[in-house]
Design a protein around this motif. Structure first.
Motif, mmCIF file in Angstrom:
data_model
loop_
_atom_site.group_PDB
_atom_site.id
_atom_site.type_symbol
_atom_site.label_atom_id
_atom_site.label_comp_id
_atom_site.label_asym_id
_atom_site.label_seq_id
_atom_site.Cartn_x
_atom_site.Cartn_y
_atom_site.Cartn_z
ATOM 1 N N ASN A 18 21.665 77.963 73.829
ATOM 2 C CA ASN A 18 20.558 78.714 73.990
ATOM 3 C C ASN A 18 19.382 77.912 74.874
ATOM 4 N N THR A 19 19.718 76.700 75.273
ATOM 5 C CA THR A 19 19.025 75.884 76.054
ATOM 6 C C THR A 19 19.517 76.070 77.517
ATOM 7 N N LEU A 20 18.711 76.292 78.607
ATOM 8 C CA LEU A 20 18.982 76.202 79.748
ATOM 9 C C LEU A 20 18.682 74.776 80.636
ATOM 10 N N ASP A 68 14.455 75.067 63.019
ATOM 11 C CA ASP A 68 14.987 74.896 64.367
ATOM 12 C C ASP A 68 15.728 73.671 64.500
ATOM 13 N N ILE A 69 15.183 72.647 64.107
ATOM 14 C CA ILE A 69 15.869 71.324 64.393
ATOM 15 C C ILE A 69 16.839 71.223 63.865
ATOM 16 N N ALA A 118 13.419 70.061 75.127
ATOM 17 C CA ALA A 118 13.112 71.411 75.470
ATOM 18 C C ALA A 118 12.514 72.164 74.053
ATOM 19 N N LEU A 119 13.088 71.707 73.017
ATOM 20 C CA LEU A 119 12.809 72.387 71.925
ATOM 21 C C LEU A 119 11.486 71.945 71.409
ATOM 22 N N ARG A 120 11.104 70.618 71.466
ATOM 23 C CA ARG A 120 9.877 70.105 71.297
ATOM 24 C C ARG A 120 8.664 70.889 72.060
ATOM 25 N N ARG A 121 9.045 71.255 73.376
ATOM 26 C CA ARG A 121 8.103 71.719 74.291
ATOM 27 C C ARG A 121 7.896 73.039 73.860
ATOM 28 N N LEU A 122 8.917 73.771 73.535
ATOM 29 C CA LEU A 122 8.765 75.239 73.094
ATOM 30 C C LEU A 122 7.821 75.358 71.845
#
Length: 245
Positions: free
Chosen positions: A176-178, A202-203, A119-123
Motif C-alpha cells: 500500500n506504499t507507492l 501501523d509500524i 513514507a509511513l513516517r511522513r504520513l
C-alpha cells in the motif's frame, strides 16, 4: 493480496466504468476484490477497484478518507465511488509510481523497505490527528471484529499505553506504499481503515509485512528508516491484534 499471474476478465461494472479504455487487472485480494488499470489515448489513467461488499471496511469509507487526507498527504484523487446490492467500486486517478511490491522493488528490498518506512513516517507527521474524525483505536477494532463474529482474546483488549497518537493508515502493509522511479515512497493507497491510533499499530503491520513480501531480516530496517528504535512490546501486541481481527 497479490499481483495476478494470468489475465483476469473484467466484471461488467468495471467495463462500464472504463468506457472505451483498455483494462488490465493489476491486483487481487483474498476476498475476491480486483483492481484494474484503465488506460486510453488522451485519457487520464485511472484505477478501478471492484469487489464484494465487506463487513470490515467499505470503499465508501475509503473514498471519504482519501478526500479528507489529500489535504495533507499524497493519496490518489477519487473520481467515482458506488455500490449495488452485492458489490462496490472505487475509481481513482493514477499516480506516477508503483506499488512497493512490484517486481522492480521486490528485487531491490534495500531500496524499497527504507522507502516504505520513511513514507509511513511522513504520513504520520503530516496528517493532523487532532482534526481526524475517525478512530482506529484498539476498542474500535475489537468492536468492529465483534460485528463480524470474531471474538478477540481478552489480553488483546488492553493495549500498552499510547506512545504517540497519529492518523494511522490502517493497513500499512508494504503493497500500500507507492514508490516512484527514484526509489522514494511518494503516496499511499487502501485507506479504508484510516484513523487515529498509536503509531505502533501501523509500524508493527508495516514491519511484519516486510517478511511476507521481501523475506526475513527487513523488519528493523523499516523501523530504523521510520526513525525510532524498535519497541518490542508494542510490536508484538499490535502484530497479534492484527492477526486476531
Amino acid at each position: 493480496m497479490s499481483i495476478p499471474v494470468s489475465p483476469t476478465v473484467a466484471p461488467e461494472r468495471v467495463r462500464m466504468l472504463a468506457g472505451e479504455a483498455d483494462v488490465v487487472c493489476v491486483w487481487q485480494n483474498e476476498l475476491g476484490g480486483l483492481t484494474f488499470r484503465a488506460t486510453a489515448p488522451g485519457m487520464e489513467s485511472r484505477y478501478i477497484k471492484w469487489g464484494p461488499l465487506n463487513a470490515e471496511t467499505s470503499m465508501r469509507d475509503e473514498a471519504e478518507r482519501m478526500r479528507w487526507a489529500r489535504r495533507w498527504t499524497a493519496v490518489p484523487r477519487v473520481i467515482d465511488q458506488g455500490e449495488d446490492a452485492r458489490h462496490e467500486w472505487l475509481v481513482t486517478a493514477a499516480i506516477d509510481a508503483e506499488s512497493a511490491v512490484a517486481p522492480l522493488w521486490v528485487a531491490q528490498p534495500e531500496i524499497a523497505v527504507p522507502a516504505i518506512g520513511r513514507a509511513l513516517r511522513r504520513l504520520h507527521d503530516a496528517v493532523p490527528a487532532e482534526s481526524c474524525p475517525w478512530s482506529w483505536s484498539v476498542p474500535d477494532r475489537v468492536e468492529n471484529a465483534a460485528r463480524r463474529g470474531i471474538v478477540v482474546p481478552e489480553h488483546l483488549r488492553d493495549a500498552p499505553p499510547i506512545d504517540v497518537a497519529v492518523v494511522c493508515h490502517g493497513d500499512a502493509c508494504c503493497p500500500n506504499t507507492l514508490i516512484d522511479d527514484g526509489g522514494i515512497g511518494v503516496a499511499h493507497v487502501d485507506l479504508a481503515a484510516l484513523g487515529v491510533a498509536d503509531r505502533w499499530a501501523d509500524i508493527a503491520v508495516a514491519a511484519m509485512s516486510t517478511e511476507w513480501n521481501y523475506g526475513p531480516g527487513w523488519e528493523d530496517t523499516l523501523i530504523d528508516a521510520y526513525g525510532v528504535a524498535p519497541d518490542r512490546e508494542r510490536l508484538a501486541f499490535y502484530r497479534e491484534l492484527w492477526n486476531a481481527t
